[in-house]
Design a protein around this motif. Structure first.
Motif, PDB file in Angstrom:
ATOM      1  N   ASN A  68      11.482 -19.915 -99.615  1.00  0.00           N
ATOM      2  CA  ASN A  68      11.264 -20.957 -98.758  1.00  0.00           C
ATOM      3  C   ASN A  68      11.735 -20.734 -97.309  1.00  0.00           C
ATOM      4  N   ARG A  69      11.889 -19.594 -96.923  1.00  0.00           N
ATOM      5  CA  ARG A  69      12.727 -19.132 -95.598  1.00  0.00           C
ATOM      6  C   ARG A  69      11.872 -18.616 -94.475  1.00  0.00           C
ATOM      7  N   THR A 112       6.829 -19.837-100.083  1.00  0.00           N
ATOM      8  CA  THR A 112       6.121 -20.999 -99.737  1.00  0.00           C
ATOM      9  C   THR A 112       5.279 -20.573 -98.500  1.00  0.00           C
ATOM     10  N   ASP A 135       8.830 -34.124 -95.704  1.00  0.00           N
ATOM     11  CA  ASP A 135       8.700 -32.444 -96.130  1.00  0.00           C
ATOM     12  C   ASP A 135      10.181 -31.653 -96.056  1.00  0.00           C
ATOM     13  N   TYR A 168       1.899 -24.590-101.454  1.00  0.00           N
ATOM     14  CA  TYR A 168       2.548 -25.394-100.372  1.00  0.00           C
ATOM     15  C   TYR A 168       1.437 -25.887 -99.295  1.00  0.00           C
ATOM     16  N   PHE A 227      11.669 -27.701-102.524  1.00  0.00           N
ATOM     17  CA  PHE A 227      11.719 -26.263-102.886  1.00  0.00           C
ATOM     18  C   PHE A 227      12.680 -26.530-104.111  1.00  0.00           C
ATOM     19  N   ALA A 237       5.058 -22.533-105.748  1.00  0.00           N
ATOM     20  CA  ALA A 237       5.267 -22.629-104.117  1.00  0.00           C
ATOM     21  C   ALA A 237       4.126 -22.164-103.453  1.00  0.00           C
ATOM     22  N   ARG A 294       7.722 -18.169 -92.843  1.00  0.00           N
ATOM     23  CA  ARG A 294       6.340 -18.625 -92.666  1.00  0.00           C
ATOM     24  C   ARG A 294       5.258 -17.499 -92.786  1.00  0.00           C
ATOM     25  N   ILE A 333       7.596 -26.324-106.000  1.00  0.00           N
ATOM     26  CA  ILE A 333       7.447 -27.522-105.112  1.00  0.00           C
ATOM     27  C   ILE A 333       7.671 -28.600-106.142  1.00  0.00           C
ATOM     28  N   VAL A 337      10.616 -28.847 -97.850  1.00  0.00           N
ATOM     29  CA  VAL A 337      10.492 -27.618 -98.646  1.00  0.00           C
ATOM     30  C   VAL A 337      11.048 -26.461 -97.804  1.00  0.00           C
ATOM     31  N   GLU A 338      10.785 -26.340 -96.583  1.00  0.00           N
ATOM     32  CA  GLU A 338      11.026 -25.144 -95.858  1.00  0.00           C
ATOM     33  C   GLU A 338      12.456 -25.149 -95.338  1.00  0.00           C
ATOM     34  N   ASP A 339      13.330 -24.004 -95.335  1.00  0.00           N
ATOM     35  CA  ASP A 339      14.620 -23.813 -94.746  1.00  0.00           C
ATOM     36  C   ASP A 339      14.404 -22.543 -93.982  1.00  0.00           C
TER      37      ASP A 339
END
Length: 450
Positions: free
Chosen positions: A171-172, A197, A56, A40, A8, A37, A174, A13, A58-60
């Motif tokens: 990216n934090r 994302t 992957d 994603y 990210f 993003a 869902r 992305i 991407v996500e944090d």
């Protein structure tokens, strides 16, 4: 095949590795493909279906506890949630004001049970969402907006703050929930959806359409409409029954002459320049022309002066007085287009008011006094059209407004909270033989289509 990894980078992305991704654009700076993003979820699906190995990064995601509430859904609320779930946890739910959109969103959060951000248009809504989320889930909720920047597993943000901070927090989460989602397609705000994302997305609104037609971009940003009900679908059982009435008044002689003089300047310019105003795009072109054409600017000012006369006629004030006198026991909300009419009505009838300039403490106090019955009448401009949790009222009076169906439905929704056998009424006061008569027809079209 080189090793593939996804990262990210400030709302986009980036793909490291020799692979083309959906919607990807080659970026020489990184020697790989880059995309919004927003894509994603589609990228992950594509790589898995292609049997490609990838890393992957991407996500944090923010650590998330188990989220559970005791809320029970009504049948139509459950149907709306089921429709959203079957659509891949994507899409817009359209429910009338007072029908429990927030309740559906809470159950969606519970269903996904992962870090969630709720994006709202106003600071008032931040407070409302924070309060109900903390009450139903029993956890502390983060806030982005109004000077706060606290991120939690459940976070509420204004559209402005989400737009400004998306490169940091995009990216934090869902699940992203857009309250009053009709704001999202606006220039700038749409970048929130493009730079987050979150693979799961829900839009909430009482009215999907925008006058500028930008709502057509919503399916790309959140998914399309997955469930829709209008006020009539719930009136009588879950919402109050209601009636729509219109009172037409005549302009005074001096008002009529002034209106006709100003409006003729406008219509003459439109006709002479063969400008088509049958679509929002046509009117938008006219507005853009006023930026460089002095005659167009003069025509626009003349139009506004004419409408101002129609909106603020003395006959409307007299008609309002008659309604107030003949309804001594009703809880009444009076709606106007502009603040100066709010102040005029407030001063004339000694009625408390709320506008966008009203301080938070005074606004809260006025609403509470209206709620407990110490204030029986409130007059307001557009500030109560959406967002703020307005206490139950039984009579609404539209002194002036736009041709927006969304605005009209939101004003109607302020009256529809069910209480016993209450029958709500919304009364428009319209100046006859003016452009306001067509405005009245336009704003009611979606309600009357049923």
């Amino acid at each position: 095949m080189n090793n593939i990894s996804l990262v990210f980078d400030k709302g986009t992305i980036c793909v490291n590795g020799d692979v083309r991704i959906p919607h990807g654009v080659w970026d020489e700076r990184i020697g790989g493909f880059r995309t919004q993003a927003l894509h994603y979820r589609e990228i992950i699906d594509y790589l898995k279906q292609s049997n490609l190995m990838f890393e992957d990064k991407v996500e944090d995601l923010i650590p998330c506890s188990y989220l559970s509430s005791k809320i029970r859904l009504r049948k139509y609320q459950k149907e709306s949630l089921d429709s959203w779930n079957k659509a891949g946890k994507l899409g817009v739910i359209v429910l009338p004001t007072g029908a429990g959109k927030t309740i559906v969103a809470i159950k969606a959060i519970e269903l996904v049970n992962e870090p969630t951000i709720v994006v709202v248009p106003t600071l008032d809504l931040i407070e409302q969402w924070k309060k109900i989320l903390e009450d139903k889930f029993g956890i502390e909720v983060g806030i982005y907006g109004g000077g706060d920047a606290t991120i939690k597993e459940l976070t509420v943000s204004t559209y402005d703050s989400a737009y400004l901070r998306s490169s940091e927090i995009g990216n934090r989460f869902r699940l992203i929930i857009f309250d009053e989602v009709h704001h999202l397609p606006a220039e700038g705000y749409r970048q929130i959806a493009e730079t987050f994302t979150a693979p799961y997305r829900m839009g909430l609104t009482a009215t999907f359409e925008r006058e500028d037609m930008l709502h057509k971009d919503l399916p790309r940003l959140t998914g399309g409409i997955v469930f829709k009900l209008r006020p009539d679908d719930l009136a009588g059982r879950h919402l109050a029954d209601y009636t729509l009435d219109r009172i037409t008044v005549e302009l005074t002689e001096s008002e009529r002459l002034a209106y006709q003089s100003h409006f003729k300047i406008y219509t003459t310019f439109i006709s002479r320049n063969r400008i088509k105003l049958s679509t929002p795009a046509g009117f938008q072109k006219f507005i853009m022309r006023t930026g460089w054409d002095k005659e167009a600017r003069k025509a626009l000012l003349a139009r506004n002066k004419a409408l101002d006369i129609a909106f603020n006629s003395e006959s409307k004030i007299k008609a309002l007085e008659n309604i107030l006198i003949s309804n001594p026991n009703e809880r009444i909300l009076i709606f106007t287009q502009h603040n100066h009419l709010v102040y005029r009505v407030s001063k004339r009838f000694l009625i408390p008011y709320i506008t966008h300039t009203t301080g938070k403490e005074e606004r809260t106090e006025n609403l509470e006094l209206f709620r407990n019955g110490k204030f029986r009448i409130l007059v307001t401009s557009k500030v109560l059209d959406e967002g703020i949790d307005v206490p139950e009222a039984s009579l609404g009076i539209v002194l002036s407004g736009t041709g927006s169906s969304r605005e009209f439905i939101q004003r109607l929704g302020r009256l529809l909270r069910k209480k016993g056998k209450k029958r709500a009424r919304l009364i428009e006061i319209v100046s006859s033989a003016t452009a306001e008569t067509k405005t009245s027809i336009r704003r009611k079209r979606e309600v009357l289509e049923n």
